[in-house]
Design a protein around this motif. Sequence first.
Motif, mmCIF file in Angstrom:
data_model
loop_
_atom_site.group_PDB
_atom_site.id
_atom_site.type_symbol
_atom_site.label_atom_id
_atom_site.label_comp_id
_atom_site.label_asym_id
_atom_site.label_seq_id
_atom_site.Cartn_x
_atom_site.Cartn_y
_atom_site.Cartn_z
ATOM 1 N N THR A 144 0.828 -1.206 0.000
ATOM 2 C CA THR A 144 0.000 0.000 0.000
ATOM 3 C C THR A 144 0.863 1.258 0.000
ATOM 4 N N ALA A 145 1.994 1.205 0.687
ATOM 5 C CA ALA A 145 2.914 2.344 0.758
ATOM 6 C C ALA A 145 4.319 1.796 0.987
ATOM 7 N N PRO A 146 5.002 1.376 -0.076
ATOM 8 C CA PRO A 146 6.284 0.685 0.066
ATOM 9 C C PRO A 146 7.370 1.484 0.783
ATOM 10 N N ASP A 147 7.283 2.808 0.750
ATOM 11 C CA ASP A 147 8.291 3.609 1.446
ATOM 12 C C ASP A 147 7.922 3.849 2.902
ATOM 13 N N ARG A 148 6.719 3.356 3.321
ATOM 14 C CA ARG A 148 6.257 3.599 4.683
ATOM 15 C C ARG A 148 6.174 2.322 5.521
ATOM 16 N N TYR A 149 6.189 1.170 4.871
ATOM 17 C CA TYR A 149 6.062 -0.090 5.601
ATOM 18 C C TYR A 149 7.252 -1.005 5.326
ATOM 19 N N ILE A 150 7.763 -1.604 6.387
ATOM 20 C CA ILE A 150 8.910 -2.502 6.312
ATOM 21 C C ILE A 150 8.384 -3.938 6.362
ATOM 22 N N PRO A 151 8.513 -4.706 5.281
ATOM 23 C CA PRO A 151 7.900 -6.044 5.216
ATOM 24 C C PRO A 151 8.456 -7.019 6.256
ATOM 25 N N LEU A 152 7.538 -7.669 6.946
ATOM 26 C CA LEU A 152 7.857 -8.670 7.970
ATOM 27 C C LEU A 152 7.139 -9.966 7.619
ATOM 28 N N ALA A 153 7.761 -11.100 7.939
ATOM 29 C CA ALA A 153 7.171 -12.405 7.627
ATOM 30 C C ALA A 153 7.344 -13.372 8.792
ATOM 31 N N LEU A 154 6.568 -14.441 8.746
ATOM 32 C CA LEU A 154 6.596 -15.509 9.739
ATOM 33 C C LEU A 154 7.127 -16.791 9.107
ATOM 34 N N LEU A 155 7.545 -17.738 9.948
ATOM 35 C CA LEU A 155 8.025 -19.037 9.463
ATOM 36 C C LEU A 155 7.215 -20.168 10.079
ATOM 37 N N PRO A 156 7.030 -21.281 9.338
ATOM 38 C CA PRO A 156 6.363 -22.470 9.890
ATOM 39 C C PRO A 156 7.340 -23.247 10.778
ATOM 40 N N ILE A 157 7.553 -22.750 11.977
ATOM 41 C CA ILE A 157 8.654 -23.214 12.829
ATOM 42 C C ILE A 157 8.510 -24.662 13.279
ATOM 43 N N TRP A 158 7.396 -25.307 12.998
ATOM 44 C CA TRP A 158 7.236 -26.722 13.346
ATOM 45 C C TRP A 158 7.917 -27.631 12.317
ATOM 46 N N ASP A 159 8.394 -27.073 11.201
ATOM 47 C CA ASP A 159 8.999 -27.863 10.124
ATOM 48 C C ASP A 159 10.207 -27.099 9.609
ATOM 49 N N ILE A 160 11.398 -27.589 9.889
ATOM 50 C CA ILE A 160 12.610 -26.835 9.566
ATOM 51 C C ILE A 160 12.797 -26.684 8.063
ATOM 52 N N GLU A 161 12.483 -27.737 7.292
ATOM 53 C CA GLU A 161 12.643 -27.644 5.843
ATOM 54 C C GLU A 161 11.642 -26.662 5.247
ATOM 55 N N ALA A 162 10.405 -26.705 5.746
ATOM 56 C CA ALA A 162 9.403 -25.756 5.270
ATOM 57 C C ALA A 162 9.766 -24.340 5.672
ATOM 58 N N ILE A 178 12.311 -11.319 9.863
ATOM 59 C CA ILE A 178 11.522 -12.494 10.203
ATOM 60 C C ILE A 178 11.180 -12.410 11.684
ATOM 61 N N SER A 179 9.895 -12.535 12.020
ATOM 62 C CA SER A 179 9.494 -12.578 13.424
ATOM 63 C C SER A 179 9.567 -14.014 13.908
ATOM 64 N N PHE A 180 10.372 -14.228 14.943
ATOM 65 C CA PHE A 180 10.655 -15.571 15.458
ATOM 66 C C PHE A 180 10.362 -15.581 16.952
ATOM 67 N N PRO A 181 9.924 -16.705 17.526
ATOM 68 C CA PRO A 181 9.646 -16.742 18.970
ATOM 69 C C PRO A 181 10.836 -16.280 19.802
ATOM 70 N N ASP A 182 10.557 -15.466 20.825
ATOM 71 C CA ASP A 182 11.653 -14.985 21.667
ATOM 72 C C ASP A 182 12.282 -16.108 22.478
ATOM 73 N N SER A 183 11.565 -17.204 22.636
ATOM 74 C CA SER A 183 12.131 -18.427 23.207
ATOM 75 C C SER A 183 11.316 -19.598 22.681
ATOM 76 N N PRO A 184 11.886 -20.439 21.842
ATOM 77 C CA PRO A 184 11.101 -21.547 21.278
ATOM 78 C C PRO A 184 10.815 -22.671 22.267
ATOM 79 N N ALA A 185 11.608 -22.804 23.320
ATOM 80 C CA ALA A 185 11.446 -23.931 24.242
ATOM 81 C C ALA A 185 10.066 -23.987 24.894
ATOM 82 N N PRO A 186 9.486 -22.869 25.379
ATOM 83 C CA PRO A 186 8.153 -22.957 25.975
ATOM 84 C C PRO A 186 7.068 -23.417 25.011
ATOM 85 N N LEU A 187 7.358 -23.350 23.722
ATOM 86 C CA LEU A 187 6.410 -23.822 22.714
ATOM 87 C C LEU A 187 6.568 -25.305 22.421
#
Length: 404
Positions: A144-162, A178-187
């Motif tokens: 919508t506004a490429p100079d105003r938004y910084i693209p962020l994405a998620l990962l399917p962290i249950w599958d390393i290859e995916a 990439i937004s990643f869990p701040d600690s994966p162990a509790p998950l």
Amino acid sequence: MPLQDYMQIISVDDHLIEHPRVFTDRLPKKFQERGPRIVEDERGSHIWHFEDDIFPYIGLNAVAGKSPEQFGMEPLRFDDMIPGCYDPAARVKDMDVDGVQAACCFPSFPGFGGRVFLRAKDKELGLASLQAWNDFSIEEWCATAPDRYIPLALLPIWDIEASVAEFRRVAAMGARTISFPDSPAPLGLPSFHSDYWGPIWDVAEETGIPISLHFGSGSFVPGFSASASGLVTGENFSSVAVRYDDGSGLPKDEAPNAVSFTLYACNLMWSATDLLFSGQLQKHPDLKFMLAEGGIGWIPYIAERADAVWSKHRYYQPIDFHARPSELLKKHFWGCYITDDFGLANRHAIGIDRICVEIDYPHSDSEWPNSRKVIAESLLDVPDDEAHKIVELNARDVLNFPRV
């Protein structure tokens, strides 16, 4: 030259509220009935449904435009929120009012690190939903506004290859973090100490894309106990002051939410310290982590304390003999703050080139619509060249988001 003519504020942590069509517009037909969808219940509330679960807090503390006296009343309908929460064009107007040039927007419904998709019973549906969110984030919200938004994405962290495949896909689409869990162990996932995450760190180094660790994204938040359903409330900031025994036999938690709100930086203190002693930073020397909504005032203390522990206790534990933790901290981590006068006063101990600002719109910690005023006042005694790095240049550099 007046400051406002050459300093632009870049927020490395804002939030978006997913509109009702994010997933229904993108998921294959076979997933439509079980995929994420908004349902209006008998009370007129808008409720997210995903598989057999419901997620009542559509706004997750989306209180922009409300006074502190109105906080604690979660939006129950989209018309309870101002449009900037869920409409990217309206958000740009709100950023203009606030004096903010660009923002990186974390998810709401999926959880800050995609926790909801991790818990999907049907992992094919979970992956399709996560990819739909990434497509929305990059191709709709940010486009919508490429100079105003910084693209962020998620990962399917249950599958390393995916995860590796999705990382490469979103990188090619223009993702900047990439937004990643701040600690994966509790998950229930391998900890930061495991080599399991190595393939993801490899792609992060290869692409130069930093990993954003947003507090609470690993489902654990100090001060929050288990909810009545037995799940950690984590990111679902409710207005309930007393949480009762959930039937597990554990005592009830009578602490008000003020406890967790005060301790939010503890998550990132834990994350950073975990990574400092994980051995992974030595194996991945170009890895970059952004500590989203973690504050900065604690960083000099953790650096000092980690060095003291390292100097006395590395002889009988699997700890690197050569890499001093404080040096790893300054090399691999960027601190991100909303308001932190103590941290600014100690900015040289942190590193001037390792500090970024956050607005946190539309959450309750945000200073919207007065962010530029508040930031300017907090930097009155900071030299212009240092202030410029803090409010803009550091973020543009680490996120590879140059001025257009």
